[in-house]
Design a protein around this motif. Structure first.
Motif, PDB file in Angstrom:
ATOM      1  N   PHE A  77      -1.348  -3.786  -5.482  1.00 12.79           N
ATOM      2  CA  PHE A  77      -0.896  -5.112  -5.089  1.00 12.79           C
ATOM      3  C   PHE A  77      -1.908  -6.212  -5.399  1.00 12.79           C
ATOM      4  CE2 PHE A  77       1.890  -2.502  -2.435  1.00 12.79           C
ATOM      5  CZ  PHE A  77       3.089  -3.185  -2.531  1.00 12.79           C
ATOM      6  N   ASN A  78      -3.177  -5.878  -5.485  1.00 14.50           N
ATOM      7  CA  ASN A  78      -4.211  -6.903  -5.610  1.00 14.50           C
ATOM      8  C   ASN A  78      -4.981  -6.736  -6.916  1.00 14.50           C
ATOM      9  OD1 ASN A  78      -6.384  -8.682  -5.285  1.00 14.50           O
ATOM     10  ND2 ASN A  78      -6.492  -8.334  -3.078  1.00 14.50           N
ATOM     11  N   ILE A  79      -4.918  -7.741  -7.780  1.00 13.71           N
ATOM     12  CA  ILE A  79      -5.650  -7.660  -9.053  1.00 13.71           C
ATOM     13  C   ILE A  79      -7.023  -8.309  -8.954  1.00 13.71           C
ATOM     14  CG2 ILE A  79      -3.554  -7.598 -10.461  1.00 13.71           C
ATOM     15  CD1 ILE A  79      -3.992 -10.569 -11.066  1.00 13.71           C
ATOM     16  N   ASN A  80      -7.360  -8.831  -7.775  1.00  8.24           N
ATOM     17  CA  ASN A  80      -8.623  -9.562  -7.626  1.00  8.24           C
ATOM     18  C   ASN A  80      -9.735  -8.734  -6.994  1.00  8.24           C
ATOM     19  OD1 ASN A  80      -7.506 -12.033  -8.634  1.00  8.24           O
ATOM     20  ND2 ASN A  80      -6.501 -12.317  -6.661  1.00  8.24           N
ATOM     21  N   THR A  81      -9.384  -7.680  -6.269  1.00  4.98           N
ATOM     22  CA  THR A  81     -10.387  -6.901  -5.546  1.00  4.98           C
ATOM     23  C   THR A  81     -10.311  -5.431  -5.938  1.00  4.98           C
ATOM     24  OG1 THR A  81     -10.186  -8.417  -3.662  1.00  4.98           O
ATOM     25  CG2 THR A  81     -11.290  -6.316  -3.263  1.00  4.98           C
ATOM     26  N   ASP A  82     -11.402  -4.899  -6.476  1.00  6.89           N
ATOM     27  CA  ASP A  82     -11.507  -3.476  -6.817  1.00  6.89           C
ATOM     28  C   ASP A  82     -10.351  -2.997  -7.688  1.00  6.89           C
ATOM     29  OD1 ASP A  82     -13.890  -3.113  -5.408  1.00  6.89           O
ATOM     30  OD2 ASP A  82     -12.824  -2.776  -3.531  1.00  6.89           O
ATOM     31  N   PHE A  83      -9.873  -3.841  -8.572  1.00  7.24           N
ATOM     32  CA  PHE A  83      -8.682  -3.497  -9.343  1.00  7.24           C
ATOM     33  C   PHE A  83      -8.889  -2.263 -10.212  1.00  7.24           C
ATOM     34  CE2 PHE A  83      -6.099  -4.034 -13.268  1.00  7.24           C
ATOM     35  CZ  PHE A  83      -4.851  -3.887 -12.698  1.00  7.24           C
ATOM     36  N   GLU A  84      -9.961  -2.240 -10.985  1.00  9.50           N
ATOM     37  CA  GLU A  84     -10.202  -1.106 -11.878  1.00  9.50           C
ATOM     38  C   GLU A  84     -10.347   0.192 -11.098  1.00  9.50           C
ATOM     39  OE1 GLU A  84     -11.458  -4.776 -14.121  1.00  9.50           O
ATOM     40  OE2 GLU A  84     -11.588  -4.031 -12.069  1.00  9.50           O
ATOM     41  N   ASN A  85     -11.053   0.131  -9.975  1.00 13.05           N
ATOM     42  CA  ASN A  85     -11.213   1.322  -9.132  1.00 13.05           C
ATOM     43  C   ASN A  85      -9.876   1.783  -8.565  1.00 13.05           C
ATOM     44  OD1 ASN A  85     -13.979   1.480  -9.501  1.00 13.05           O
ATOM     45  ND2 ASN A  85     -14.443   0.224  -7.708  1.00 13.05           N
ATOM     46  N   ASN A  86      -9.029   0.829  -8.197  1.00 15.97           N
ATOM     47  CA  ASN A  86      -7.719   1.187  -7.649  1.00 15.97           C
ATOM     48  C   ASN A  86      -6.817   1.821  -8.706  1.00 15.97           C
ATOM     49  OD1 ASN A  86      -8.353   0.258  -5.089  1.00 15.97           O
ATOM     50  ND2 ASN A  86      -7.579  -1.800  -5.468  1.00 15.97           N
ATOM     51  N   ILE A  87      -6.912   1.359  -9.947  1.00 18.33           N
ATOM     52  CA  ILE A  87      -6.160   1.992 -11.032  1.00 18.33           C
ATOM     53  C   ILE A  87      -6.640   3.424 -11.230  1.00 18.33           C
ATOM     54  CG2 ILE A  87      -5.787   2.006 -13.537  1.00 18.33           C
ATOM     55  CD1 ILE A  87      -4.062  -0.039 -12.220  1.00 18.33           C
ATOM     56  N   ALA A  88      -7.954   3.603 -11.255  1.00 16.53           N
ATOM     57  CA  ALA A  88      -8.522   4.945 -11.436  1.00 16.53           C
ATOM     58  C   ALA A  88      -8.111   5.869 -10.297  1.00 16.53           C
ATOM     59  CB  ALA A  88     -10.046   4.861 -11.535  1.00 16.53           C
ATOM     60  N   SER A  89      -8.181   5.367  -9.065  1.00 12.91           N
ATOM     61  CA  SER A  89      -7.819   6.189  -7.903  1.00 12.91           C
ATOM     62  C   SER A  89      -6.350   6.587  -7.941  1.00 12.91           C
ATOM     63  CB  SER A  89      -8.113   5.424  -6.613  1.00 12.91           C
ATOM     64  OG  SER A  89      -9.493   5.164  -6.487  1.00 12.91           O
ATOM     65  N   ALA A  90      -5.493   5.628  -8.334  1.00 15.03           N
ATOM     66  CA  ALA A  90      -4.068   5.938  -8.421  1.00 15.03           C
ATOM     67  C   ALA A  90      -3.810   7.018  -9.464  1.00 15.03           C
ATOM     68  CB  ALA A  90      -3.284   4.675  -8.757  1.00 15.03           C
TER      69      ALA A  90
END
Length: 368
Positions: free
Chosen positions: A319-332
């Motif tokens: 939902f958020n492209i401003n905070t920890d975006f790359e990490n969230n993509i990797a985690s997903a």
């Protein structure tokens, strides 16, 4: 011959989705024997020449700096109002002038910056007026309204449209090109046979003005996926970040193919095991093919769609492209087991079968 006029725009801010779904509907109407014309403003990032490639006539409006006069004060204002490049009255007057006396059977408008004021002004110059929307945030004066948002029911528009308006809501009416329905069975059969994560399809819309694509590639690179995972990136012909994305792709540890202006999207999607894409109109294309996805919310008007699919366990959402975006993509990505791929594929394919454009076109064409 039935003549149908479309008022729709694409731009760097608006994106390409509105034009693409209108183009899909226009093609379906032409198959039934209608003649369709488009009215589009010449915003930076417009798709006027793309529409003309399909042999539709396009009348163009310039981007103008018009101050509202006392006669055209706009009561309707939203975060999308500036997308018009004009006042609503100037737009309506200029649009009718372009038609040069032609009274279309239908006038169909797909624009977040227009509402009942524009529609009421042009209604005397057409037999019927249709609206394509997915915000349900303003009043409309129309005979038909189509909103392809999953789970939406017609009653949400009851206070916003005339009682005589025919309201079609839900992803069953998603306006998808015929090739998605054609590839549906092949795509589902392939992923049912062997769910695995070896090929990722990345498409963040036709414009991606903030270059989220490069950040998605960084997130993929940070994941635990093996080096032999294949990545296919598709970018729109109007994107300004192609060279940056290609440079990022070159630096990745995986095999990345970057395609620009691809015209075989259904085929490319059907060959992938997972998609990473925007929570816009391409959502329904992925669902039709049973393609599991990680959805990225790029604009506030995409949030409702993303929440619907997330709450129903149809897609993963960032939902958020401003905070920890790359990490969230990797985690997903790290959470995608074969079992999860299978579950999301079965859930997504139930959303739409790809026949919405044919149904809506028939409803329009046969209107008495």
């Amino acid at each position: 011959m039935l003549v149908i006029a479309f008022r729709v725009d694409a731009s760097i801010d608006i994106g390409s989705g509105h034009v693409m779904r209108c183009l899909t509907l226009a093609n379906a109407l032409r198959q039934l024997g209608a003649e369709c014309v488009f009215i589009c403003r010449e915003h930076p990032g417009n798709l006027i020449e793309h529409i003309r490639k399909y042999d539709f006539e396009v009348y163009t409006l310039p981007v103008v700096d018009v101050e509202p006069s006392n006669e055209s004060v706009e009561a309707f204002r939203s975060i999308h109002s500036d997308w018009l490049g004009s006042t609503w009255m100037h737009d309506a007057t200029a649009s009718l002038a372009l038609l040069n006396g032609l009274k279309p059977h239908w006038f169909i408008v797909d624009h977040y910056a227009l509402d009942e004021q524009w529609e009421s002004f042009v209604r005397p110059y057409c037999s019927y007026l249709g609206v394509i929307d997915d915000l349900h945030d303003r009043h409309h004066n129309c005979d038909l309204l189509v909103d392809q948002t999953l789970g939406l029911t017609p009653d949400i528009y009851a206070p916003l449209v005339p009682t005589s308006c025919d309201v079609l809501t839900g992803a069953i009416y998603a306006l998808l090109r015929p090739e998605f329905k054609e590839y549906r069975l092949e795509s589902i059969k392939r992923r049912d046979a062997s769910p695995k994560l070896k090929h990722i399809f990345v498409n963040l819309g036709g414009v991606d003005k903030n270059n989220i694509t490069s950040r998605v590639l960084s997130g993929i690179d940070q994941s635990v996926l093996l080096n032999d995972c294949k990545i296919t990136v598709v970018m729109g012909a109007t994107s300004q970040n192609v060279e940056q994305v290609k440079a990022k792709a070159e630096a990745l540890r995986m095999d990345v193919t970057v395609l620009v202006g691809a015209n075989n999207m259904a085929e490319l999607m059907s060959e992938a095991d997972l998609a990473i894409g925007a929570a816009g109109s391409t959502t329904w294309e992925r669902c039709c093919l049973g393609l599991p996805s990680i959805m990225v919310v790029l604009a506030e008007n995409q949030r409702d769609i993303a929440e619907q699919l997330s709450n129903r366990s149809i897609a993963d959402v960032v939902f958020n492209i401003n905070t920890d975006f790359e990490n969230n993509i990797a985690s997903a990505l790290n959470r995608f087991t074969p079992e999860k791929l299978d579950l999301l594929s079965h859930a997504s394919r139930r959303v739409t079968d790809g026949g919405g454009a044919t149904f809506v076109a028939a409803r329009i064409f046969n209107k008495e």
